[in-house]
Enzyme design. Structure first.
Site, short mmCIF file in Angstrom:
data_model
loop_
_atom_site.label_atom_id
_atom_site.label_comp_id
_atom_site.label_asym_id
_atom_site.label_seq_id
_atom_site.Cartn_x
_atom_site.Cartn_y
_atom_site.Cartn_z
N ARG A 166 -3.16 -1.31 -1.70
CA ARG A 166 -2.33 -2.13 -2.57
C ARG A 166 -2.52 -1.67 -4.02
NH1 ARG A 166 -5.02 -5.62 1.00
NH2 ARG A 166 -3.65 -6.74 2.46
N LYS A 191 -7.55 -8.52 -0.99
CA LYS A 191 -6.67 -9.67 -1.02
C LYS A 191 -7.08 -10.74 -0.01
CE LYS A 191 -1.78 -10.91 -0.41
NZ LYS A 191 -0.42 -10.41 -0.12
N HIS A 246 5.08 -1.39 -3.76
CA HIS A 246 4.50 -1.89 -2.51
C HIS A 246 5.13 -1.22 -1.29
CE1 HIS A 246 1.92 -4.74 -0.43
NE2 HIS A 246 2.91 -5.01 0.40
N ARG A 249 3.12 1.35 0.47
CA ARG A 249 2.18 0.87 1.49
C ARG A 249 2.88 0.83 2.84
NH1 ARG A 249 -2.57 -2.05 2.52
NH2 ARG A 249 -2.36 -4.01 3.64
N HIS A 272 -5.44 -5.34 7.53
CA HIS A 272 -4.76 -6.47 8.17
C HIS A 272 -5.64 -7.08 9.25
CE1 HIS A 272 -1.09 -4.61 6.41
NE2 HIS A 272 -0.71 -5.87 6.35
N TYR A 281 4.79 -4.61 8.27
CA TYR A 281 4.68 -3.50 7.34
C TYR A 281 5.00 -2.16 8.00
CZ TYR A 281 2.44 -6.27 3.68
OH TYR A 281 2.19 -7.18 2.68
#
Length: 294
Positions: A166, A191, A246, A249, A272, A281
């Site tokens: 990120r 995050k 983003h 990613r 994740h 994603y």
């Protein structure tokens, strides 16, 4: 403070055994302020949550007493906010209401019989973005990055594609957490609140090697906001539309799957914990997996 006054009111009412008087005295805003000032500061995302609560406190619903609340009021709040705000943000706000009310019911002994948010429909989450680099966009992006005022952006873009990190993780990365020999970048604060080790590709190691000498503490001495602003200018210069930083990613994670990595392996790199979120994603290109088919 507002929540101190509400706490005193609550204590008096509890001592008198009068549940109704508590609900008549306290407003939804009283609960929001108390949560903001006492619970939120201990959370990793407290700045975002505090800003969200301050915004929500401007809405008339927070002035209602707990005894007057109903699911209908929250449904009208939802519809009102959707006129000016995206569905994902409105979902966050409704979830915040729910968390505050549950906290008041369970932890603060406020005699609330129901969580009104359970009875209303949440806005549908928009479809996940499937934006990846197309055609010659990579070449155009890198050409514009090399010609930009920021000497770091071309390497930052390449590093993002190679690692799937990120923007905040890239901006906060420190040399002390990087082992070029082991090809590992350690992220102590991510995050989702846990640390993770990101394996580095040969190209990622090469990028980091090129960044030596600019700064003693960080390979990329630029803030995440600076990266975002520079990236938007680069995209404009390159004539590339609808591409966000983003999305790199997304590109990186999709490439990992196309290289044949399994879901747990990709999750280890991306961080994740929920494989369903990982799927949001991941956007594979069919022509890159044709060779795997018989």
């Amino acid at each position: 403070m507002r929540w101190v006054r509400s706490e005193e009111t609550t204590i008096d009412a509890l001592q008198n055994g009068d549940d109704q008087s508590i609900l008549d005295e306290l407003s939804l805003g009283d609960l929001m302020v108390r949560y903001r000032d006492t619970v939120s500061p201990s959370k990793k995302s407290h700045r975002h949550e505090r800003n969200r609560i301050n915004l929500m406190l401007r809405h008339p619903i927070t002035q209602l007493k707990l005894s007057d609340l109903s699911s209908g009021y929250f449904a009208r709040y939802r519809d009102d906010r959707l006129r000016t705000t995206g569905p994902q943000s409105v979902r966050h706000e409704l979830n915040t209401f729910s968390i505050v009310i549950r906290t008041a019911k369970i932890d603060w002994s406020i005699p609330i019989n129901r969580v009104w948010l359970d009875d209303i429909r949440k806005p549908k989450i928009p479809a996940a973005r499937d934006r990846r680099l197309m055609g010659d966009e990579y070449e155009r992006l890198m050409e514009a990055a090399h010609g930009s005022q920021s000497i770091h952006m071309s390497n930052i873009i390449e590093f993002a594609i190679q690692t799937g990190m990120r923007v905040g993780e890239i901006a906060s990365l420190e040399w002390s957490n990087i082992s070029l020999h082991q090809r590992i970048a350690h992220l102590p604060d991510t995050k989702n609140g846990t640390s993770r080790d990101v394996p580095l590709t040969t190209m990622a190691v090469q990028v980091l090697s090129q960044q030596h000498g600019y700064d003693r503490e960080q390979p990329f001495p630029i803030t995440k906001h600076g990266i975002g602003a520079a990236f938007r200018k680069i995209c404009k210069q390159a004539g590339i539309k609808n591409l966000r930083f983003h999305d790199l990613r997304h590109e990186a994670i999709s490439r990992l799957f196309e290289h044949g990595l399994a879901i747990p392996e990709v999750a280890l790199i991306s961080g994740h914990k929920d494989f369903r979120m990982l799927a949001r994603y991941t956007h594979l290109k069919a022509h890159n997996i044709v060779h795997k088919l018989g």
